[in-house]
Write a protein that holds these residues in place. Structure first.
Motif, mmCIF file in Angstrom:
data_model
loop_
_atom_site.group_PDB
_atom_site.id
_atom_site.type_symbol
_atom_site.label_atom_id
_atom_site.label_comp_id
_atom_site.label_asym_id
_atom_site.label_seq_id
_atom_site.Cartn_x
_atom_site.Cartn_y
_atom_site.Cartn_z
ATOM 1 N N PRO A 19 0.828 -1.218 0.000
ATOM 2 C CA PRO A 19 0.000 0.000 0.000
ATOM 3 C C PRO A 19 0.860 1.266 0.000
ATOM 4 N N PHE A 20 0.275 2.388 -0.391
ATOM 5 C CA PHE A 20 1.007 3.664 -0.393
ATOM 6 C C PHE A 20 1.554 3.996 0.995
ATOM 7 N N THR A 21 0.822 3.577 2.046
ATOM 8 C CA THR A 21 1.229 3.946 3.420
ATOM 9 C C THR A 21 2.586 3.355 3.794
ATOM 10 N N GLY A 29 -7.768 9.014 -5.921
ATOM 11 C CA GLY A 29 -8.381 7.712 -6.165
ATOM 12 C C GLY A 29 -7.367 6.607 -6.419
ATOM 13 N N PHE A 30 -6.074 6.865 -6.165
ATOM 14 C CA PHE A 30 -5.080 5.801 -6.351
ATOM 15 C C PHE A 30 -5.152 4.872 -5.145
ATOM 16 N N THR A 31 -5.325 3.601 -5.395
ATOM 17 C CA THR A 31 -5.430 2.684 -4.259
ATOM 18 C C THR A 31 -4.086 2.049 -3.920
ATOM 19 N N ALA A 32 -3.272 1.759 -4.930
ATOM 20 C CA ALA A 32 -1.965 1.148 -4.675
ATOM 21 C C ALA A 32 -0.941 1.767 -5.618
ATOM 22 N N PRO A 33 0.331 1.819 -5.198
ATOM 23 C CA PRO A 33 1.344 2.368 -6.111
ATOM 24 C C PRO A 33 1.524 1.476 -7.324
ATOM 25 N N ILE A 87 6.522 1.199 -10.822
ATOM 26 C CA ILE A 87 7.618 2.188 -10.820
ATOM 27 C C ILE A 87 7.550 3.034 -9.545
ATOM 28 N N GLN A 88 6.348 3.329 -9.083
ATOM 29 C CA GLN A 88 6.210 4.112 -7.844
ATOM 30 C C GLN A 88 6.696 3.303 -6.651
ATOM 31 N N GLU A 89 6.315 2.043 -6.625
ATOM 32 C CA GLU A 89 6.696 1.192 -5.493
ATOM 33 C C GLU A 89 8.217 1.099 -5.367
ATOM 34 N N THR A 119 5.346 4.874 -20.929
ATOM 35 C CA THR A 119 4.311 5.898 -20.722
ATOM 36 C C THR A 119 3.112 5.214 -20.088
ATOM 37 N N GLY A 120 2.472 5.907 -19.199
ATOM 38 C CA GLY A 120 1.295 5.332 -18.552
ATOM 39 C C GLY A 120 1.625 4.499 -17.332
ATOM 40 N N SER A 121 2.917 4.454 -16.958
ATOM 41 C CA SER A 121 3.320 3.617 -15.833
ATOM 42 C C SER A 121 3.144 4.327 -14.494
ATOM 43 N N GLY A 122 2.852 5.599 -14.519
ATOM 44 C CA GLY A 122 2.758 6.356 -13.268
ATOM 45 C C GLY A 122 4.081 6.979 -12.866
ATOM 46 N N LYS A 123 4.989 7.157 -13.827
ATOM 47 C CA LYS A 123 6.333 7.658 -13.490
ATOM 48 C C LYS A 123 6.313 9.101 -13.004
ATOM 49 N N THR A 124 5.324 9.882 -13.429
ATOM 50 C CA THR A 124 5.314 11.299 -13.027
ATOM 51 C C THR A 124 5.138 11.421 -11.512
ATOM 52 N N ALA A 125 4.148 10.687 -10.986
ATOM 53 C CA ALA A 125 3.965 10.735 -9.528
ATOM 54 C C ALA A 125 5.166 10.104 -8.823
ATOM 55 N N ILE A 157 0.295 13.445 -24.054
ATOM 56 C CA ILE A 157 -1.167 13.431 -23.932
ATOM 57 C C ILE A 157 -1.509 12.411 -22.859
ATOM 58 N N ASP A 158 -2.232 12.838 -21.866
ATOM 59 C CA ASP A 158 -2.609 11.886 -20.842
ATOM 60 C C ASP A 158 -4.090 12.032 -20.581
ATOM 61 N N VAL A 159 -4.851 11.225 -21.246
ATOM 62 C CA VAL A 159 -6.289 11.251 -21.054
ATOM 63 C C VAL A 159 -6.669 9.830 -20.720
ATOM 64 N N ARG A 160 -7.267 9.658 -19.552
ATOM 65 C CA ARG A 160 -7.566 8.302 -19.093
ATOM 66 C C ARG A 160 -8.408 7.538 -20.098
ATOM 67 N N GLU A 161 -9.303 8.260 -20.743
ATOM 68 C CA GLU A 161 -10.342 7.574 -21.504
ATOM 69 C C GLU A 161 -10.029 7.391 -22.982
ATOM 70 N N ALA A 186 -5.010 2.651 -22.986
ATOM 71 C CA ALA A 186 -4.767 1.710 -21.897
ATOM 72 C C ALA A 186 -3.816 2.286 -20.859
ATOM 73 N N ARG A 187 -3.866 3.602 -20.647
ATOM 74 C CA ARG A 187 -2.989 4.175 -19.634
ATOM 75 C C ARG A 187 -3.415 3.673 -18.264
ATOM 76 N N ALA A 188 -2.436 3.623 -17.401
ATOM 77 C CA ALA A 188 -2.670 3.114 -16.051
ATOM 78 C C ALA A 188 -3.376 1.745 -16.095
ATOM 79 N N TYR A 189 -2.906 0.916 -17.064
ATOM 80 C CA TYR A 189 -3.291 -0.485 -17.102
ATOM 81 C C TYR A 189 -4.765 -0.746 -17.380
HETATM 82 P P1 AMP Z 1 2.222 8.760 -16.125
HETATM 83 O O1 AMP Z 1 2.907 7.498 -16.518
HETATM 84 O O2 AMP Z 1 2.902 9.461 -14.999
HETATM 85 O O3 AMP Z 1 1.972 9.654 -17.310
HETATM 86 O O4 AMP Z 1 0.769 8.368 -15.516
HETATM 87 C C1 AMP Z 1 -0.230 7.787 -16.281
HETATM 88 C C2 AMP Z 1 -1.602 7.818 -15.621
HETATM 89 O O5 AMP Z 1 -1.652 6.959 -14.492
HETATM 90 C C3 AMP Z 1 -2.051 9.176 -15.095
HETATM 91 O O6 AMP Z 1 -3.378 9.391 -15.523
HETATM 92 C C4 AMP Z 1 -2.003 9.059 -13.604
HETATM 93 O O7 AMP Z 1 -2.973 9.875 -12.988
HETATM 94 C C5 AMP Z 1 -2.306 7.591 -13.395
HETATM 95 N N1 AMP Z 1 -1.712 7.040 -12.165
HETATM 96 C C6 AMP Z 1 -0.496 7.333 -11.667
HETATM 97 N N2 AMP Z 1 -0.274 6.626 -10.538
HETATM 98 C C7 AMP Z 1 -1.366 5.863 -10.336
HETATM 99 C C8 AMP Z 1 -1.732 4.895 -9.331
HETATM 100 N N3 AMP Z 1 -0.919 4.589 -8.333
HETATM 101 N N4 AMP Z 1 -2.942 4.305 -9.444
HETATM 102 C C9 AMP Z 1 -3.763 4.596 -10.481
HETATM 103 N N5 AMP Z 1 -3.486 5.497 -11.462
HETATM 104 C C10 AMP Z 1 -2.294 6.110 -11.389
#
Ligand code: AMP
Length: 406
Positions: free
Chosen positions: A2-4, A20-24, A27-29, A47-53, A304-308, A332-335
């Protein structure tokens, strides 16, 4: 995990929950704990892996936990769109903190940026050219930078930004933490890493050439003259909610956008000849669903980062296999799940073969039912060349056989 468990500040955990992120993500983990320890990071992530956060959260944490003044973190990105995207992530992740990011990009006026710099915005998200302009006119001092991120470093290399980045690096203190993210890790990136990073933690999330799971990929072979009609028929048949169509050139994108508008589609255009204002409002319209389809070139679509995004269409196949991976990464961003559709004229076969080698898959060829093909499409992929073919070539082999027979 978990993020905690990652060691994040409660205000950042609060923000993560509110997004609304439930788990890292993987790449975040792996990156966040090392970055929080102050280690340099070399991250290879799609791209889409969550690397920005993965880099924004540790940057915000340092700002929260160590008081300081002036600009303390710098994120260098290849394109204006990506800069806007990264700034949004900082805003979301930092919404319960006082720390804001300023965006320093070309294509917009200098005045607002000078003000943000004079006020000492704690975080700068910048493209290299405009950052250098401000540095050269003395509007910005980078001596206080404690954390540096080079995002999408492979693309910055491709775009010829390395001399600018070296110049910027020369003005930074050696006593800093650096994180470098790249979709691929070739020898050139390793060289950049060797002069920017110190004893980095290496994090490779997936093979550089992989396309996220959940994306279905298909190729429609077609005569080039029928590409526009086939595209319209596919768009109508697939009931695309939101899609990005990639073209090779800016003029090609404009031409296609005009044709699709004439056929009643709601279209936005994104390429380097559009002004920054046009690009921003197009992205906003797309994000809010006011525009259904974006017609874009590779560079403009970066970031471009659009979930949909439900569909990515390669109207022209990219000349570099890496671009294919980046393009289909828009869906298929964020899986999630998504569709990647490629139209292929016969003379694009070599580009497709290069892409298939790069991603290690042969894509299924398809024919659209009820479409009036003027030339029957070739639905079988060419056989891969054998070692013998490559060594002798067809001509020499047939001559040898002829000699043997005679
Ligand atoms: P990025 O790879 O940083 O461009 O992120 C791609 C997308 O994943 C963005 O829409 C983020 O908001 C979303 N995202 C990042 N981290 C998470 C996470 N832990 N859970 C769900 N979505 C996430």
């Amino acid at each position: 995990m978990p993020f905690t468990k990652l060691g994040l500040h409660p205000d950042l955990l609060h923000a993560v929950r509110s997004m609304g992120f439930t788990a890292p993500t993987p790449i975040q983990e792996r990156a966040i704990p090392s970055a929080l320890e102050g280690r340099d990071v070399l991250g290879c992530a799609q791209t889409g892996s969550g690397k920005t956060a993965a880099f924004a959260l540790p940057i915000l944490q340092r700002l929260l936990s160590r008081p300081g003044r002036g600009t303390r973190a710098l994120v260098i990105v290849p394109t204006r769109e990506l800069a806007a995207q990264v700034e949004t992530t900082f805003r979301d992740c930092g919404r319960f903190t006082p720390h804001k990011a300023a965006v320093i990009i070309g294509g917009v006026g200098y005045h607002g940026q000078r003000q943000a710099l004079a006020q000492g915005a704690p975080i700068l998200v910048a493209t290299p050219g405009r950052l250098l302009d401000h540095m050269r006119e003395g509007a910005i001092k980078l001596g206080g930078i404690e954390q540096l991120v080079l995002d999408e470093a492979d693309r910055m290399l491709d775009m010829g930004f390395m001399p600018a980045i070296r110049e910027i690096l020369g003005k930074l203190s050696r006593e800093r933490q650096t994180m470098l993210f790249s979709a691929t890790l070739g020898p050139e990136i390793e060289r950049v890493a060797s002069f920017t990073l110190r004893n980095p933690v290496r994090i490779e999330i997936s093979r550089p050439s992989t396309v996220a799971e959940g994306i279905s990929q298909v190729v429609y072979p077609v005569d080039p003259r029928q590409k526009p009609d086939l595209l319209v028929a596919i768009l109508e048949a697939s009931q695309i909610r939101s899609g990005v169509i990639f073209c090779r050139t800016k003029h090609g994108a404009d031409r296609l956008a005009r044709r699709l508008k004439e056929r009643g589609f709601s279209i936005g255009v994104l390429h380097a000849n559009r002004t920054q204002g046009q690009r921003t409002s197009t992205m906003e319209d797309f994000r809010r669903g006011r525009v259904q389809i974006l017609v874009a070139t590779d560079i403009a679509a970066r970031g471009i980062d659009v979930r949909e995004v439900s569909h990515v269409v390669n109207y022209d196949l990219p000349r570099h296999p890496e671009d294919y991976v980046h393009r289909v990464g828009r869906t298929a961003r964020a899986y999630g799940a998504g569709d990647a559709i490629s139209l292929m004229a016969p003379d694009e076969q070599p580009f497709l073969s290069a892409i298939e080698r790069f991603v290690g898959t042969t894509f299924p060829r398809a024919m659209l039912p009820n479409f009036n093909y003027t030339v029957p499409p070739l639905l079988t992929p060419p056989k891969p060349k054998t070692f013998q073919d490559l060594r002798w070539g067809r001509h020499r082999r047939s001559t040898r056989r002829f000699r043997r027979l005679s």
